[in-house]
Scaffold this active site. Structure first.
Site, PDB file in Angstrom:
ATOM      1  N   PHE A  25       0.497  -0.590  -0.161  1.00  0.00           N
ATOM      2  CA  PHE A  25       0.207   0.232   0.234  1.00  0.00           C
ATOM      3  C   PHE A  25       1.030   1.330   0.156  1.00  0.00           C
ATOM      4  CE2 PHE A  25      -0.462   2.668   4.229  1.00  0.00           C
ATOM      5  CZ  PHE A  25       0.383   1.168   4.700  1.00  0.00           C
ATOM      6  N   LYS A  26       1.906   0.818   0.238  1.00  0.00           N
ATOM      7  CA  LYS A  26       3.216   2.839   0.229  1.00  0.00           C
ATOM      8  C   LYS A  26       3.181   3.238  -1.051  1.00  0.00           C
ATOM      9  CE  LYS A  26       5.392   1.410   4.965  1.00  0.00           C
ATOM     10  NZ  LYS A  26       4.612  -0.140   5.208  1.00  0.00           N
TER      11      LYS A  26
END
Ligand SMILES: *Cc1c(COP(=O)(O)O)cnc(C)c1O
Length: 483
Positions: free
Chosen positions: A125-126
């Site tokens: 998700f980064k």
């Protein structure tokens, strides 16, 4: 929109978004937050419901980055959130949604779903925030004719997300330190196979903490830092937090039909950056019932939300777990939430975080403030290796869906906080292929591998082995910046 520090620099110390974009901590050691949270009107919420991701990102970010001309910001969100970048997903239609919602089923009367945040270039998700940061940094540097050398240490996810966000960006170089031969073959290949001339992988002969110490030592050499324009992209960066606010709105719209409905989110948490964005979405007026903080065995945050005691751990008390991106000893974004919890009282925040440094923590159990945790919708839970493995197996058998170890911690804890009729959205923070060992243990089979990653481990790798010595890293930077 003005930004101030959680530790209370005076009114004269307010900054614009562009002024804090490239920075980290405020001068007084606090973290930046907006002076007021922008509120979303019911009309806006209705209008936003059907927007494509990039347009929604523009609408939300323009409330926070009001010193970037609207046309420029629209161009930046437009080139960041494209189906071509978030393509590591089942089909084209899901890619077009950037963060598709995957419904699992109804449990205890609550619709349970996953918000997929890991379809980007590094499968975690980064990417959602980091890809935007790459474009924002390039834009801001070009405007002022400046350059930036990003220095960081990584044990996996953050470093690769930063490299894929900055590769090929004008005016930016990345020097990323990682522990030599200590990452999984997949993670190593993801980073070291990059051939872009502005990306430098430094494999440090030591463990992650050695790499981290080198970054600290170089950053503490203020003359070097200034001369070589050293910067960071760690999780306290405000722009990273605000970019993450967008997908809470997107997830809400996907899970509901009208703005009268409420939803809950469960967030696999480490440094409290992701769930902090959920808190901000809620403060803006998004109808969020609960924000569920899910931790692994490193349960610093779960302990706080259960007891009111914040007790940071020593490095030796931090467990190495099978959800390693949540292995933290203290949560670097937590101060932002504490600031709001204490009614935005900077003097008390300063005192509490002094206590963290001097006494290892603080206790709000007896104070009236802790009761307000409920008003903010926060609850929590933790997971262990056994429950993680069980959850991966259960979700696979019941819903034919393979989830990674961090997302499994989320599903495990979400199930402890279901309410009939209120959709529960678990944020999917990584794809299973990144943590294959535990998938094999749980399912006795190989993790799914998105097509673009076939043969990744056999690509040529480009990296420099360096001893755990700050001076050698400085020498490398000097030799490779041509300044
Ligand atoms: C970074 C990370 C987390 C933790 O997110 P925070 O914003 O630090 O709370 C969870 N899962 C994965 C896969 C991550 O990479």
């Amino acid at each position: 929109m003005n930004y101030l520090s959680t530790r209370g620099a005076g009114a004269g110390e307010r900054h614009t978004f562009s002024e804090i974009l490239l920075g980290g901590l405020a001068k007084d050691g606090g973290l930046y937050l907006p002076a007021d949270y922008p509120r979303v009107t019911p009309d806006e919420l209705t209008r936003w419901r059907t927007l494509p991701y990039a347009d929604l990102a523009f609408e939300i970010l323009s409330k926070f980055c009001d010193d970037i001309p609207a046309d420029d910001l629209r161009a930046l969100t437009g080139k960041t959130y494209t189906a071509a970048t978030y393509c590591n997903v089942r089909d084209d239609e899901s890619a077009a949604q950037i963060t598709p919602l995957k419904t699992l089923g109804v449990e205890d009367g609550a619709p349970l779903s996953l918000l997929e945040l890991s379809n980007g270039p590094t499968l975690a998700f980064k990417d959602m925030a980091m890809q935007l940061i790459g474009n924002l940094f390039e834009y801001a540097l070009a405007k002022h004719g400046e350059t930036l050398n990003i220095l960081g240490a990584t044990s996996g996810d953050t470093g690769s997300a930063a490299e894929y966000a900055m590769r090929g960006k004008k005016g930016i170089r990345v020097f990323m330190l990682s522990p030599y031969k200590k990452m999984s073959a997949f993670q190593t290949a993801q980073m070291y196979s990059l051939q872009d001339p502005n990306i430098f992988n430094l494999a440090v002969q030591g463990v992650f903490d050695d790499a981290q110490d080198i970054v600290k030592a170089v950053s503490n050499d203020h003359a070097f830092k200034a001369k070589y324009k050293i910067g960071t992209v760690n999780s306290i960066n405000w722009a990273r937090v605000v970019a993450q606010v967008v997908y809470y709105f997107k997830g809400y719209f996907a899970a509901t039909k009208s703005n009268a409905e409420r939803v809950s989110f469960t967030v696999p948490s480490g440094n409290f950056g992701n769930v902090c964005a959920g808190h901000i979405a809620r403060m803006m007026g998004l109808p969020i019932e609960k924000l569920v903080v899910a931790t692994n065995e490193n349960d610093v945050l779960d302990e706080f939300f259960r007891t009111g005691i914040y007790r940071v751990r020593k490095a030796a008390e931090t467990y190495h777990t099978s959800s390693p991106s949540m292995d933290i000893s203290k949560a670097s974004n937590f101060e932002r939430f504490v600031y709001d919890l204490l009614g935005r009282d900077p003097a008390r925040v300063l005192q509490l975080f002094r206590d963290v440094e001097e006494k290892g923590g603080f206790d709000l159990a007896a104070s009236g403030d802790f009761a307000r945790v409920k008003e903010f919708g926060f609850v929590s839970g933790s997971s262990s290796h056994d429950t993680r493995v069980d959850t991966i197996r259960d979700v696979f058998q019941r819903y034919d869906t393979m989830i990674d170890t961090h997302t499994a911690d989320g599903v495990k804890v979400a199930r402890e906080h279901l309410q009939p009729g209120i959709p529960m959205i678990v944020l999917e923070t990584a794809q299973p292929i990144k943590f294959g060992e535990t998938i094999r243990e749980a399912l006795l089979r190989e993790p799914e591998r998105p097509a673009a990653f076939s043969g990744l481990e056999s690509l040529p790798q480009r990296f420099e082995v360096v001893p755990a010595d700050a001076q050698r890293v400085k020498d490398f930077i000097v030799a490779n910046t041509g300044e």
